[in-house]
Design a protein around this motif. Structure first.
Motif, short mmCIF file in Angstrom:
data_model
loop_
_atom_site.label_atom_id
_atom_site.label_comp_id
_atom_site.label_asym_id
_atom_site.label_seq_id
_atom_site.Cartn_x
_atom_site.Cartn_y
_atom_site.Cartn_z
N ARG A 69 0.80 -1.06 -0.05
CA ARG A 69 0.06 0.01 0.16
C ARG A 69 0.82 1.23 0.03
N SER A 70 1.91 1.31 0.84
CA SER A 70 2.59 2.64 0.94
C SER A 70 3.36 2.74 -0.39
N ARG A 73 0.72 4.11 -3.10
CA ARG A 73 0.55 5.44 -2.63
C ARG A 73 1.26 6.80 -2.94
N ARG A 77 1.21 11.11 -5.51
CA ARG A 77 1.86 12.56 -5.37
C ARG A 77 2.46 12.78 -6.74
N GLN A 106 -7.67 10.70 -1.50
CA GLN A 106 -7.13 11.17 -0.39
C GLN A 106 -5.26 11.58 -0.34
N HIS A 107 -4.74 11.05 -1.24
CA HIS A 107 -3.57 10.94 -1.58
C HIS A 107 -3.09 11.91 -2.59
N SER B 191 3.60 -0.42 8.15
CA SER B 191 3.22 1.15 7.86
C SER B 191 2.18 1.22 8.87
N GLN B 195 1.87 4.37 12.12
CA GLN B 195 1.05 5.34 12.01
C GLN B 195 0.21 5.29 13.33
N GLY B 235 6.66 4.99 4.15
CA GLY B 235 5.47 4.88 3.81
C GLY B 235 4.47 5.13 4.69
N GLY B 236 4.63 4.76 6.00
CA GLY B 236 3.67 4.82 7.13
C GLY B 236 3.86 6.29 7.61
N SER B 238 4.53 8.72 5.72
CA SER B 238 4.17 9.84 4.77
C SER B 238 2.66 9.63 4.23
N HIS B 239 1.98 8.48 5.11
CA HIS B 239 0.67 8.48 4.68
C HIS B 239 -0.15 9.79 5.03
N GLU B 359 -7.53 1.22 7.33
CA GLU B 359 -6.68 2.49 7.29
C GLU B 359 -7.85 3.59 7.33
N TYR B 363 -7.10 6.84 9.44
CA TYR B 363 -7.29 8.30 9.20
C TYR B 363 -8.38 9.13 9.86
#
Lengths: 210, 681
Positions: A69-70, A73, A77, A106-107, B191, B195, B235-236, B238-239, B359, B363
């Motif tokens: 997922r990361s 994402r 951007r 969202q991203h 990740s 968070q 990644g976590g 910059s979520h 997620e 959020y």
């Protein structure tokens, strides 16, 4: 090669919906072979012409990374457009659209143009998702919709080019801040002079990307 | 045919296996793309058997050299592949019949060590560092965290076999691919954990400290050349749930921000990850690649080139290109590391990474901590957010077998007692317990911990605590349990689906789910462990792929199931049943059993303490709630926290507040007093 604008796209959607095949079809199988691991495989750039202007599309494929997922994402951007792809022969890929869309919204930057692509339209006999359902989903979420077949190349050009047109229109309307590269748009190295040089044919491959 | 190709290579090779020719290795690594190892060995055997003419001896010897080379380069295959082992035996028999003593020795596989660990998803304990360790997140050094995360990462990475990569690239799915799925689950788990740990702190300052810590962890991961975990930590952080916290980021020092920018730059996707690729190529020795990047390369090559070109010939260009990446991945798996790890800390991290939150929940928590500024135009919310559970691409969210979670819990509890039970009397203090529990923020436990109220926590009590809180570790509370409750006036006598009790009163006796029709007491509706029928279909689709870590073919190693004390046995069974629900196989569960587990405490305490469940609990949520919280029932934990905030001690950690709150919920003021008296001591 000179271009007026560079647009960055991403292709997203479940595994196995044919993202890479779409891209491959569109870029006409031009790619950089892997010579070593430091370059990797990249085949995501192509020139098109809109309104007499050369536009370079640089496309990021997320195939193989859907579950990380990361990683996926991080692509949002800096993308001006996204092709959200599902497979008409697999309903689950359609059901997951909401999640993808939510993640993208969202991203990404708020102006990102999203096009919904219903792929594998050549497999009519195995269809599980009606065209009307795709259209309804797109209407509800304000997306452009198109059914494509990466196999027969049907609508593939149109899918990428229509997205570019939409982005281009937004630029004309002043919606995009083209000086901020985070929006996925870059102005070409020289000022666009569409008159004297004349538009090149669409389909010319671009050089290496940024 | 593949073998035709192989034979040409074989001839070219000139019998001399020590030269720098990479072709034999390429062929031997890649052959499985085209045919099984048994088939390949079979072909070699028939070449050996059928060779004739004057060069016969020479040719047979070359074939044996080739086999020898195969055994030396890929010993694991000759240990794990039964067909290949059998074929090798036949080969030896034939050599013996033909009278080639020398050949028999060349293809000897009897001294290959066991690669049994490759088959197992779980691994035996490694030698652990002696001595006691600290198990509190706040006190752990970044380097300790980095080393232990790397240990876990490597453990997952080195199990991924050639065929697992192959299957993922060809089928594009993780079904029947437990090793790769586990590695991806770990990646995503880290990740999320990053968070959650940031968001578990109530003040921007404290959150900035946690972020700083993770940035330091990321630096150490880079030192250790563990790029995969580095990517998941970055990644976590910059979520958007973290990056949107402006107040928090204002507290980061400029040095830290600088390091942070370098880290994000390093793993950014720009130029097809050129920064990462460059850095990775320059590293030597032990290193862990960002798996996702290389999988992407493999898929790209696979899509571009056909496997075969005309005349049924192997497409050698494709084979060569796949080899470049696959060889890198497979070779790294045998690199050795020098990580000094404490098994106790590993146990703590393992359980921490099991924590399950969507997620979406994360959020929303972020929005509660630092609400959106309505004036500044930020990224837009998704219009009319549908009531679909966040059912991500199947197989991505890890849903381990309950027995695995049980095992993780048991290991953690043992680790805790090894380090905190100083006098070895089988008890730890309540304070120590609470510090440990603070490693697991937002665990919404239903149970009263210190059942006999002696101020000490026994192993059984701690085990019971985590087993009951297990709902938050993946198993239930998945999207399938989200009901759409509405207050209801019943005209007929109706019973609560959760506690089986009668819904008393004349009007508004209880709550009914608009989607599936389940009826509940107000105080029971958030505890209901019954899948919502409308959603159960979606849930079952997701979980049918989630068979993973506990897939039946792989017996969990060294797994003796924890023996729960008699009073709690029922509840353990029940946990099992609750899980069946999520997997969608059977929907209905015994309501009575349910009661035993979840509301044990309330049986002695018939009136529910108002603090958690009264109107203040769900209706006086800040205004923004209506705006962002369409599914308010789901956010019970956060809503409660929000409302309790004003009463919070300024220095008190949010998790302590939660614990106190939970105690209040179940035992009323009594426990509160006890807690205070504990503090006084």
């Amino acid at each position: 090669m000179a271009y007026a604008y560079l647009f960055k796209y991403i292709i997203i959607g479940d595994t196995g919906v044919g993202k890479s095949c779409l891209l491959l079809q569109f870029t006409d199988k031009r790619f950089q072979p892997v010579h070593d691991l430091t370059i990797g495989v990249e085949f995501g750039a192509r020139m098109i012409t809109i309104d007499g202007k050369q536009i370079k599309l640089q496309i990021w494929d997320t195939a193989g990374q859907e579950s990380f997922r990361s990683i996926t994402r991080s692509y949002y951007r800096g993308a001006a457009g996204a092709l959200l792809v599902y497979d008409i022969t697999r309903r689950d890929t359609f059901n997951h659209l909401t999640t993808w869309l939510e993640d993208a919204r969202q991203h990404s930057n708020s102006n990102m143009v999203i096009m919904l692509i219903a792929n594998k339209s050549d497999l009519e006999s195995r269809r599980e998702v009606k065209k009307e359902e795709g259209e309804a989903f797109a209407r509800e979420h304000g997306l452009i919709f198109m059914e494509t077949s990466a196999k027969t190349a049907s609508n593939v050009e149109e899918a990428f080019i229509n997205t570019a047109k939409e982005i281009y229109e937004k630029i004309q309307e002043g919606v995009f801040d083209i000086n901020n590269e985070a929006n996925g748009i870059k102005i070409g190295p020289q000022n666009p002079m569409p008159g004297p040089t004349g538009p090149h044919n669409a389909g010319q491959a671009g050089g290496s990307c940024c | 045919m593949f073998v035709e190709y192989l034979r040409t290579e074989h001839y070219n090779e000139n019998g001399d296996l020590t030269d720098n020719n990479l072709l034999p290795r390429t062929v031997l690594l890649m052959h499985r793309w085209y045919l099984s190892s048994t088939e390949l060995a079979g072909k070699l055997l028939s070449i050996y058997r059928n060779s004739s003419g004057e060069n016969c001896n020479d040719f047979r010897l070359k074939t044996c050299h080739f086999m020898r080379y195969w055994i030396l380069e890929f010993p694991a295959e000759f240990n794990l592949d039964l067909g290949l082992i059998q074929m090798t035996e036949e080969f030896r028999e034939l050599a013996s019949q033909l009278g080639y003593e020398e050949h028999i020795n060349l293809i000897d596989i009897s001294s290959i060590p066991s690669y049994d660990w490759m088959r197992k998803v779980t691994q035996r304990k490694k030698t652990s560092k002696k001595g006691k360790v600290c198990l509190l997140f706040d006190h752990l050094e970044p380097v300790e965290l980095a080393e232990h995360l790397t240990f876990l990462e490597y453990k997952a990475f080195r199990r991924i076999a050639f065929t697992d990569y192959q299957s993922y690239v060809i089928h594009g799915s993780l079904v029947d691919n437990p090793t790769l799925e586990r590695s991806i689950a770990l990646f995503n788990g880290i990740s999320k954990w990053v968070q959650l740990m940031v968001l578990s702190k109530p003040t921007p300052q404290q959150r900035a400290e946690v972020i700083t810590k993770y940035i330091n962890v990321a630096e150490k991961l880079l030192d250790l050349q563990n790029f995969n975990t580095l990517m998941s930590v970055v990644g976590g952080l910059s979520h958007s749930s973290i990056s949107r916290l402006k107040d928090t980021h204002a507290h980061l020092s400029s040095d830290v921000t600088k390091v942070w920018n370098e880290m994000t730059e390093l793993v950014s996707s720009n130029g097809n990850y050129c920064n990462y690729r460059k850095a990775f190529a320059e590293c030597e020795g032990f290193k862990i690649p960002i798996l996702g990047v290389h999988l992407k390369d493999l898929i790209a090559v696979h899509v571009i080139f056909p496997d075969w070109i005309d005349d049924n010939k192997v497409n050698t260009v494709k084979m060569q290109q796949l080899y470049v990446t696959l060889n890198e991945l497979v070779s790294l798996q045998s690199a050795s590391h020098h990580l000094e790890t404490s098994m106790d800390l590993i146990n703590l991290l393992t359980l921490s990474l099991d924590l399950y939150h969507t997620e979406d929940d994360i959020y929303k928590l972020s929005l509660v901590l630092e609400p959106r500024n309505p004036k500044s135009p930020t990224s837009p919310t998704t219009p009319n957010k549908p009531d679909v559970p966040l059912d991500w691409a199947s197989g991505v969210t890890p849903k381990p077998d309950p027995t695995i979670i049980n095992k993780h819990i048991r290991k953690l509890v043992e680790s805790v007692f090894r380090n905190y039970d100083h006098d070895h009397d089988g008890y730890i203090s309540q304070e120590d317990f609470e510090s440990i529990a603070a490693n697991f923020p937002f665990l919404d436990s239903f149970c009263v911990l210190d059942k006999d109220q002696d101020g000490l926590i026994s192993k059984e009590e701690m085990m019971a605590y985590f087993l009951r809180a297990k709902s938050q570790f993946h198993c239930k509370m998945g999207p399938g349990f989200m009901h759409n409750f509405q207050e209801m006036t019943y005209r007929k006598p109706t019973f609560c689906e959760h506690c089986a009790g009668f819904l008393w009163g004349i009007i508004k006796q209880g709550y009914k789910c608009k989607d599936c029709g389940a009826n509940c007491h107000k105080q029971c509706k958030d505890l209901l462990v019954l899948a919502c029928r409308k959603l159960s279909r979606a849930a079952s689709v997701g979980s049918s792929h989630g068979s993973l870590p506990g897939s039946p073919s792989i017996a969990p190693a060294q797994d003796d199931v924890f023996e729960f004390p008699p009073s709690g046995r029922e509840s353990q069974d029940l946990d099992g049943r609750a899980i069946t629900l999520v997997t969608g196989s059977s929907r209905k569960i015994s309501v009575r059993l349910q009661r035993c587990t979840t509301s044990q405490a309330t049986q002695t305490d018939p009136v529910w303490a108002d603090s958690g469940w009264s109107d203040t609990g769900s209706h006086t949520f800040p205004k923004m709630k209506c705006k962002f919280y369409s599914k308010s029932t789901k956010n019970k934990g956060f809503a409660k926290w929000e409302n309790e905030k004003p009463n919070m001690h300024p220095n008190m950690d949010i998790m302590e507040v939660q614990t106190m709150e939970q105690l209040q919920d179940h035992n009323g003021t009594e426990t509160k007093e006890e807690l205070i008296s504990t503090e006084d001591r």
